[in-house]
Design an enzyme around this catalytic site. Structure first.
Site, PDB file in Angstrom:
ATOM      1  N   SER A   8       0.687  -1.144   0.068  1.00 25.73           N
ATOM      2  CA  SER A   8       0.073  -0.254  -0.016  1.00 25.73           C
ATOM      3  C   SER A   8       0.835   1.336   0.084  1.00 25.73           C
ATOM      4  O   SER A   8       1.730   1.393   0.982  1.00 25.73           O
ATOM      5  CB  SER A   8      -0.977   0.054   1.300  1.00 25.73           C
ATOM      6  N   HIS A  31      -1.061  -1.083  -4.201  1.00 31.13           N
ATOM      7  CA  HIS A  31      -2.401  -0.999  -3.667  1.00 31.13           C
ATOM      8  C   HIS A  31      -2.548   0.790  -3.204  1.00 31.13           C
ATOM      9  O   HIS A  31      -1.876   1.314  -2.913  1.00 31.13           O
ATOM     10  CB  HIS A  31      -2.554  -1.614  -2.356  1.00 31.13           C
ATOM     11  N   ASP A  33      -4.621   3.784  -1.932  1.00 30.71           N
ATOM     12  CA  ASP A  33      -5.853   4.120  -1.096  1.00 30.71           C
ATOM     13  C   ASP A  33      -6.359   5.444  -1.491  1.00 30.71           C
ATOM     14  O   ASP A  33      -5.779   6.484  -1.163  1.00 30.71           O
ATOM     15  CB  ASP A  33      -5.333   4.046   0.383  1.00 30.71           C
ATOM     16  N   MET A  35      -8.758   8.021  -0.489  1.00 26.34           N
ATOM     17  CA  MET A  35      -9.857   8.770   0.716  1.00 26.34           C
ATOM     18  C   MET A  35     -10.295  10.016   0.551  1.00 26.34           C
ATOM     19  O   MET A  35      -9.637  10.923   0.073  1.00 26.34           O
ATOM     20  CB  MET A  35      -8.959   8.598   1.940  1.00 26.34           C
ATOM     21  N   HIS A  64      -8.221   1.255  -3.998  1.00 33.98           N
ATOM     22  CA  HIS A  64      -9.313   1.257  -2.891  1.00 33.98           C
ATOM     23  C   HIS A  64      -9.799   2.128  -2.461  1.00 33.98           C
ATOM     24  O   HIS A  64      -9.235   3.276  -1.931  1.00 33.98           O
ATOM     25  CB  HIS A  64      -8.280   0.292  -1.711  1.00 33.98           C
ATOM     26  N   MET A  66     -12.058   4.484  -0.680  1.00 28.62           N
ATOM     27  CA  MET A  66     -12.829   4.780   0.584  1.00 28.62           C
ATOM     28  C   MET A  66     -13.329   6.224   0.406  1.00 28.62           C
ATOM     29  O   MET A  66     -12.860   7.128   1.089  1.00 28.62           O
ATOM     30  CB  MET A  66     -11.801   4.728   1.655  1.00 28.62           C
ATOM     31  N   MET A 135     -11.591  -6.007   5.352  1.00 28.27           N
ATOM     32  CA  MET A 135     -10.963  -4.989   6.039  1.00 28.27           C
ATOM     33  C   MET A 135     -10.706  -5.431   7.412  1.00 28.27           C
ATOM     34  O   MET A 135     -11.601  -5.965   8.175  1.00 28.27           O
ATOM     35  CB  MET A 135     -11.762  -3.681   6.145  1.00 28.27           C
ATOM     36  N   GLY A 142      -3.067   4.016   7.869  1.00 32.04           N
ATOM     37  CA  GLY A 142      -1.969   2.974   7.940  1.00 32.04           C
ATOM     38  C   GLY A 142      -1.530   2.820   9.447  1.00 32.04           C
ATOM     39  O   GLY A 142      -1.593   3.550  10.362  1.00 32.04           O
ATOM     40  N   GLY A 143      -0.740   1.807   9.492  1.00 29.42           N
ATOM     41  CA  GLY A 143      -0.210   1.456  10.854  1.00 29.42           C
ATOM     42  C   GLY A 143      -0.998   1.145  11.991  1.00 29.42           C
ATOM     43  O   GLY A 143      -0.568   0.915  13.175  1.00 29.42           O
ATOM     44  N   ASP A 173      -6.924  -6.251   4.156  1.00 24.63           N
ATOM     45  CA  ASP A 173      -6.078  -5.010   4.377  1.00 24.63           C
ATOM     46  C   ASP A 173      -6.127  -4.203   5.487  1.00 24.63           C
ATOM     47  O   ASP A 173      -7.405  -4.290   6.189  1.00 24.63           O
ATOM     48  CB  ASP A 173      -6.807  -4.085   3.192  1.00 24.63           C
ATOM     49  N   GLY A 195       1.116  -2.263   4.078  1.00 21.14           N
ATOM     50  CA  GLY A 195       1.793  -0.883   3.972  1.00 21.14           C
ATOM     51  C   GLY A 195       2.752  -0.539   4.710  1.00 21.14           C
ATOM     52  O   GLY A 195       4.020  -0.646   4.264  1.00 21.14           O
TER      53      GLY A 195
END
Ligand code: DX5
Ligand code: ZN
Length: 228
Positions: A8, A31, A33, A35, A64, A66, A135, A142-143, A173, A195
């Protein structure tokens, strides 16, 4: 299917995206993300960046989304060059129509479930999808720590895929790392987003290879993979 590792880029250096893509050139997909600060409380990137990144790398893009209103936006990510587009079922007004539109435009159609969204109501939709994303954190950042309470959902999703004899992929993910990937693979996941475990490593390419090895070993030993 051989397990796939999708780094990611949320954990990459956004000022050097082309280099960061190159750093994981052995990955199956990148990947991405997206958002919108409405569906999740964070804002990342959109169509122009996806388009530029797609031109800068040979690795296919796994977008992805979101975001709110994926019915409007998701098809445009196919036009921007994504090879796979994931929308959240919680945000989609017409998931079947949307999945068909993504496929008709030539990309893989994928649907994501937040941790509190059960898979069972969507059993009849599965044949419309190329991938389901379970998910394993609340989407947005992340993290975060892996939610191991999602393992039964991964297992039940794998059972539904087998029950219907589908070829679809099952992606996880969030919090996927050397210490959690084996449990995900054992439960039935075959596409792994990572990620911080990849971009936080000294050598991201080596991290991808190690994660893939771990997933391969765990999947080979898993009951669900027997006969594959
Ligand atoms: C979170 C994103 C993830 C995120 C995963 O909402 O969807 O793709 O980048 O990051 P890690 O692997 O660090 O949990
Ligand atoms: Zn993601």
């Amino acid at each position: 299917m051989r397990p796939q590792i999708n780094p990611s880029i949320l954990s990459a250096d956004f000022a050097r995206l082309a280099d960061e893509a190159e750093a994981v050139a052995g990955a199956d997909w990148l990947h991405v993300d997206v958002m919108d600060n409405h569906f999740v409380p964070n804002l990342t990137l959109g169509l122009p960046v996806v388009e530029a990144l797609g031109k800068a790398t040979g690795t296919p893009l796994d977008c992805h989304l979101m975001i709110e209103d994926p019915d409007r936006w998701a098809p445009q990510y196919v036009d921007a060059g994504a090879g796979s587009v994931t929308f959240h079922v919680e945000a989609a007004a017409a998931p079947v129509r949307l999945a068909r539109e993504i496929r008709a435009k030539g990309a893989r159609a994928s649907m994501a479930l937040k941790p509190a969204t059960p898979v069972e109501p969507y059993e009849d939709l599965l044949p419309e999808l190329d991938m389901l994303l379970v998910m394993t954190v609340e989407p947005g950042f992340g993290g975060q720590a892996f939610l191991d309470i999602m393992l039964p959902k991964i297992r039940r999703t794998r059972e539904l895929i087998a029950k219907h004899g589908l070829e679809m992929w099952l992606q996880v993910d969030g919090g996927v790392s050397a210490s959690t990937i084996e449990r995900c693979a054992e439960a039935g996941a075959d596409v792994f987003v990572a990620g911080s475990a990849v971009y936080g490593a000294q050598d991201p390419a080596e991290a991808v290879r190690r994660l893939r090895e771990q997933a391969e070993t765990a999947a080979a030993a898993a009951a669900w993979a027997c006969g594959h």
